[in-house]
Design a protein around this motif. Structure first.
Motif, mmCIF file in Angstrom:
data_model
loop_
_atom_site.group_PDB
_atom_site.id
_atom_site.type_symbol
_atom_site.label_atom_id
_atom_site.label_comp_id
_atom_site.label_asym_id
_atom_site.label_seq_id
_atom_site.Cartn_x
_atom_site.Cartn_y
_atom_site.Cartn_z
ATOM 1 N N ASP A 1 12.670 -14.662 -16.599
ATOM 2 C CA ASP A 1 11.020 -13.552 -15.939
ATOM 3 C C ASP A 1 11.031 -12.131 -16.780
ATOM 4 O OD1 ASP A 1 10.262 -15.209 -14.311
ATOM 5 O OD2 ASP A 1 11.620 -14.709 -12.791
ATOM 6 N N CYS A 2 10.568 -11.323 -16.979
ATOM 7 C CA CYS A 2 10.653 -9.626 -17.628
ATOM 8 C C CYS A 2 10.192 -9.342 -16.244
ATOM 9 C CB CYS A 2 9.343 -9.396 -17.890
ATOM 10 S SG CYS A 2 9.415 -10.730 -19.792
ATOM 11 N N CYS A 3 10.955 -8.043 -16.050
ATOM 12 C CA CYS A 3 11.383 -7.003 -14.944
ATOM 13 C C CYS A 3 11.083 -5.829 -14.992
ATOM 14 C CB CYS A 3 12.748 -7.316 -14.062
ATOM 15 S SG CYS A 3 13.042 -8.684 -13.568
ATOM 16 N N LEU A 4 10.459 -4.661 -14.293
ATOM 17 C CA LEU A 4 9.808 -2.846 -14.737
ATOM 18 C C LEU A 4 10.806 -2.910 -13.842
ATOM 19 C CD1 LEU A 4 8.014 -1.439 -17.117
ATOM 20 C CD2 LEU A 4 6.436 -1.451 -15.004
ATOM 21 N N PHE A 5 11.434 -1.816 -14.219
ATOM 22 C CA PHE A 5 11.883 -0.917 -13.563
ATOM 23 C C PHE A 5 11.637 0.782 -12.988
ATOM 24 C CE2 PHE A 5 14.898 -4.780 -13.737
ATOM 25 C CZ PHE A 5 15.860 -4.659 -12.848
ATOM 26 N N PHE B 1 3.946 -12.221 -19.203
ATOM 27 C CA PHE B 1 4.351 -10.480 -19.942
ATOM 28 C C PHE B 1 3.281 -10.452 -21.276
ATOM 29 C CE2 PHE B 1 6.528 -6.922 -22.324
ATOM 30 C CZ PHE B 1 6.786 -7.014 -21.870
ATOM 31 N N PRO B 2 2.601 -8.802 -20.657
ATOM 32 C CA PRO B 2 2.680 -7.605 -20.537
ATOM 33 C C PRO B 2 1.835 -7.827 -18.583
ATOM 34 C CG PRO B 2 1.004 -6.863 -21.744
ATOM 35 C CD PRO B 2 1.897 -8.271 -22.318
ATOM 36 N N ASN B 3 1.268 -8.860 -18.919
ATOM 37 C CA ASN B 3 0.300 -8.672 -17.903
ATOM 38 C C ASN B 3 0.622 -9.008 -16.553
ATOM 39 O OD1 ASN B 3 -1.916 -8.050 -19.318
ATOM 40 N ND2 ASN B 3 -1.221 -9.820 -19.406
ATOM 41 N N GLY B 4 0.493 -9.528 -15.559
ATOM 42 C CA GLY B 4 1.100 -10.397 -14.408
ATOM 43 C C GLY B 4 2.082 -9.964 -13.613
ATOM 44 N N PHE B 5 2.595 -8.876 -13.693
ATOM 45 C CA PHE B 5 3.408 -7.970 -13.036
ATOM 46 C C PHE B 5 3.025 -8.030 -10.996
ATOM 47 C CE2 PHE B 5 5.590 -6.281 -17.125
ATOM 48 C CZ PHE B 5 6.609 -6.301 -16.488
ATOM 49 N N ARG B 6 4.508 -7.825 -10.637
ATOM 50 C CA ARG B 6 4.253 -8.726 -9.320
ATOM 51 C C ARG B 6 5.292 -9.027 -8.068
ATOM 52 N NH1 ARG B 6 2.860 -12.471 -11.830
ATOM 53 N NH2 ARG B 6 4.179 -14.635 -11.779
ATOM 54 N N ASP B 7 5.331 -8.655 -6.763
ATOM 55 C CA ASP B 7 6.580 -8.300 -6.310
ATOM 56 C C ASP B 7 7.705 -7.556 -6.453
ATOM 57 O OD1 ASP B 7 5.809 -10.969 -5.647
ATOM 58 O OD2 ASP B 7 6.927 -12.131 -7.901
ATOM 59 N N THR B 8 6.374 -6.158 -5.918
ATOM 60 C CA THR B 8 7.237 -4.932 -6.196
ATOM 61 C C THR B 8 8.785 -4.801 -4.864
ATOM 62 O OG1 THR B 8 5.510 -3.708 -8.223
ATOM 63 C CG2 THR B 8 6.699 -2.204 -6.629
ATOM 64 N N THR B 9 9.774 -4.499 -5.428
ATOM 65 C CA THR B 9 10.245 -4.002 -4.184
ATOM 66 C C THR B 9 11.262 -2.796 -4.701
ATOM 67 O OG1 THR B 9 11.929 -5.473 -2.700
ATOM 68 C CG2 THR B 9 12.227 -5.750 -5.162
ATOM 69 N N ILE B 10 12.010 -2.575 -3.399
ATOM 70 C CA ILE B 10 12.822 -1.638 -3.974
ATOM 71 C C ILE B 10 14.403 -2.317 -3.589
ATOM 72 C CG2 ILE B 10 14.219 0.664 -2.182
ATOM 73 C CD1 ILE B 10 11.609 0.692 -1.215
ATOM 74 N N VAL B 11 14.590 -2.260 -5.047
ATOM 75 C CA VAL B 11 16.208 -2.187 -5.201
ATOM 76 C C VAL B 11 17.528 -1.778 -5.059
ATOM 77 C CG1 VAL B 11 15.243 -4.665 -6.710
ATOM 78 C CG2 VAL B 11 16.119 -1.987 -7.420
ATOM 79 N N LEU B 12 17.181 -0.120 -4.589
ATOM 80 C CA LEU B 12 17.983 1.114 -4.386
ATOM 81 C C LEU B 12 17.445 2.116 -4.044
ATOM 82 C CD1 LEU B 12 20.292 1.406 -7.478
ATOM 83 C CD2 LEU B 12 21.570 0.424 -5.453
ATOM 84 N N SER B 13 18.488 2.385 -2.429
ATOM 85 C CA SER B 13 17.715 3.463 -1.820
ATOM 86 C C SER B 13 18.444 4.786 -1.999
ATOM 87 C CB SER B 13 16.913 3.264 -0.658
ATOM 88 O OG SER B 13 17.340 2.565 0.318
ATOM 89 N N GLU B 14 18.215 5.739 -1.532
ATOM 90 C CA GLU B 14 18.947 7.173 -0.841
ATOM 91 C C GLU B 14 18.309 7.713 -0.330
ATOM 92 O OE1 GLU B 14 22.271 7.021 -0.793
ATOM 93 O OE2 GLU B 14 23.454 6.304 -2.602
ATOM 94 N N PRO B 15 19.448 8.337 1.521
ATOM 95 C CA PRO B 15 18.701 9.665 1.803
ATOM 96 C C PRO B 15 18.390 10.831 1.648
ATOM 97 C CG PRO B 15 20.267 9.021 2.777
ATOM 98 C CD PRO B 15 20.441 7.770 1.924
#
Length: 365
Positions: free
Chosen positions: A197-201, A219-233
């Protein structure tokens, strides 16, 4: 043209950072930090960094009245160091400029090429570059923001005039970004691949770090499944300038994200997390103001040398090669950062950012 093999760990090569020297290697070989690169020691639980003075500064000309160089990406290719960086000029215009040199002692005098002279790039907003080699296509990628998440390609990163026109990774902003970015905006895109896999952060300046995924084959097509991996208030605790690397042979990954020290001096610094895989959960070794990855409190400049900066901002680790795995030596960590005179103030686009280098040897290896 020779291209780099997918090699990430080589013994017997020593990079002398404190003297700003470098050992030239064949462009088809990785650049490593010596025998320790083959070890799999964990990252330390606390960090201390000796730093250089300013290495690269703006080189304005009549058509490019630039006041800062920043957001650097760095790699070794063709017996030279190559640094691509963001520039900002007196009118607040953002663009890109590569430079190259045989060793770090030449960084200050090395000429800078302005990418707006490449007709395919042109006089557009462009910032925050990342450059790596993608062996499945025998091609080099420059990932950057236009401000959309974009990329250009070339078969020779030493010839920036050969970079193609930008293409976008996404047809539309992922809904999860639109929902959470608030007063910020998605920025500072960072690509890294494992075997499949290739990930785009990316960051959003609003306290969220995102990851999107595609396959190496797509790659470089098909980017999907975007998710939040870290969060801060507090949005300044997870702000921008994120990097992700493979930690040698440990099987782990290191993530860095820039923050502002809101509990003290508001200076820029880096927090760090590790994970067992690119899609895994991120846990900290050093992610507080009191125990940071890189911050003014854990950086020294040598006996009798004043701190030329108290900000440690967007840059890149020096990698063991130029390939898509972004592998670094966990036993000798080196980071090319942007800093500026502590007395500087005013419009962010006009701040006098320069590039400096910190290094740390890991005693756990």
């Amino acid at each position: 043209m020779p291209t780099p093999h997918m090699r990430t760990l080589i013994s017997g090569l020593v990079l002398i950072l404190l003297a700003f020297g470098a050992v030239a290697v064949s462009p088809d070989r990785a650049v490593a930090g010596g025998p320790a690169a083959d070890r799999a020691g964990p990252p330390p639980s606390s960090f201390a960094w000796p730093s250089s003075g300013p290495l690269s500064a703006p080189k304005p000309d009549a058509g490019h009245p630039i006041v800062s160089v920043k957001d650097s990406t760095v790699f070794r290719y063709g017996h030279r160091w190559h640094v691509y960086m963001t520039t900002a000029d007196t009118s607040g215009r953002w663009s890109l400029a590569p430079t190259s040199f045989a060793d770090w002692s030449q960084a200050a005098t090395a000429p800078q090429t302005f990418l707006d002279t490449n007709p395919a790039i042109g006089n557009r907003y462009a910032a925050a570059p990342q450059v790596f080699y993608f062996a499945p296509q025998k091609n080099w990628y420059m990932v950057y923001q236009t401000p959309l998440p974009s990329f250009s390609t070339t078969d020779d990163p030493a010839a920036p005039g050969s970079l193609s026109a930008p293409r976008n990774f996404f047809d539309a902003e992922p809904p999860i970004v639109t929902e959470h970015k608030g007063p910020g905006g998605r920025l500072d895109y960072w690509a890294i691949c494992d075997d499949t896999d290739c990930c785009l952060f990316s960051s959003d300046g609003n306290g969220h770090e995102y990851r999107s995924r595609t396959t190496v084959a797509e790659f470089p097509n098909g980017f999907r499944d975007t998710t939040i991996v870290l969060s801060e208030p507090n949005r300044f605790d997870l702000f921008e300038g994120s990097n992700v690397y493979r930690l040698g042979t440990t099987g782990k990954y290191l993530m860095l994200v820039e923050a502002l020290a809101t509990g003290s001096d508001w200076r820029r610094y880096f927090r760090a997390w590790t994970a067992d895989r690119l899609g895994g959960a991120w846990t900290p070794p050093a992610e507080t103001e009191a125990n940071p990855f890189i911050r003014s409190a854990n950086v020294t400049f040598g006996p009798g040398r004043p701190a030329w900066t108290t900000d440690f901002s967007h840059g890149e680790m020096i990698r063991d090669g130029a390939d898509r795995t972004l592998t670094i030596n966990p036993c000798r960590l080196r980071f090319l950062y942007q800093g500026m005179d502590p007395a500087a103030s005013g419009d962010y686009s006009q701040l006098p950012w320069r590039l400096g280098l910190v290094t740390q040897t890991n005693s756990s290896c």
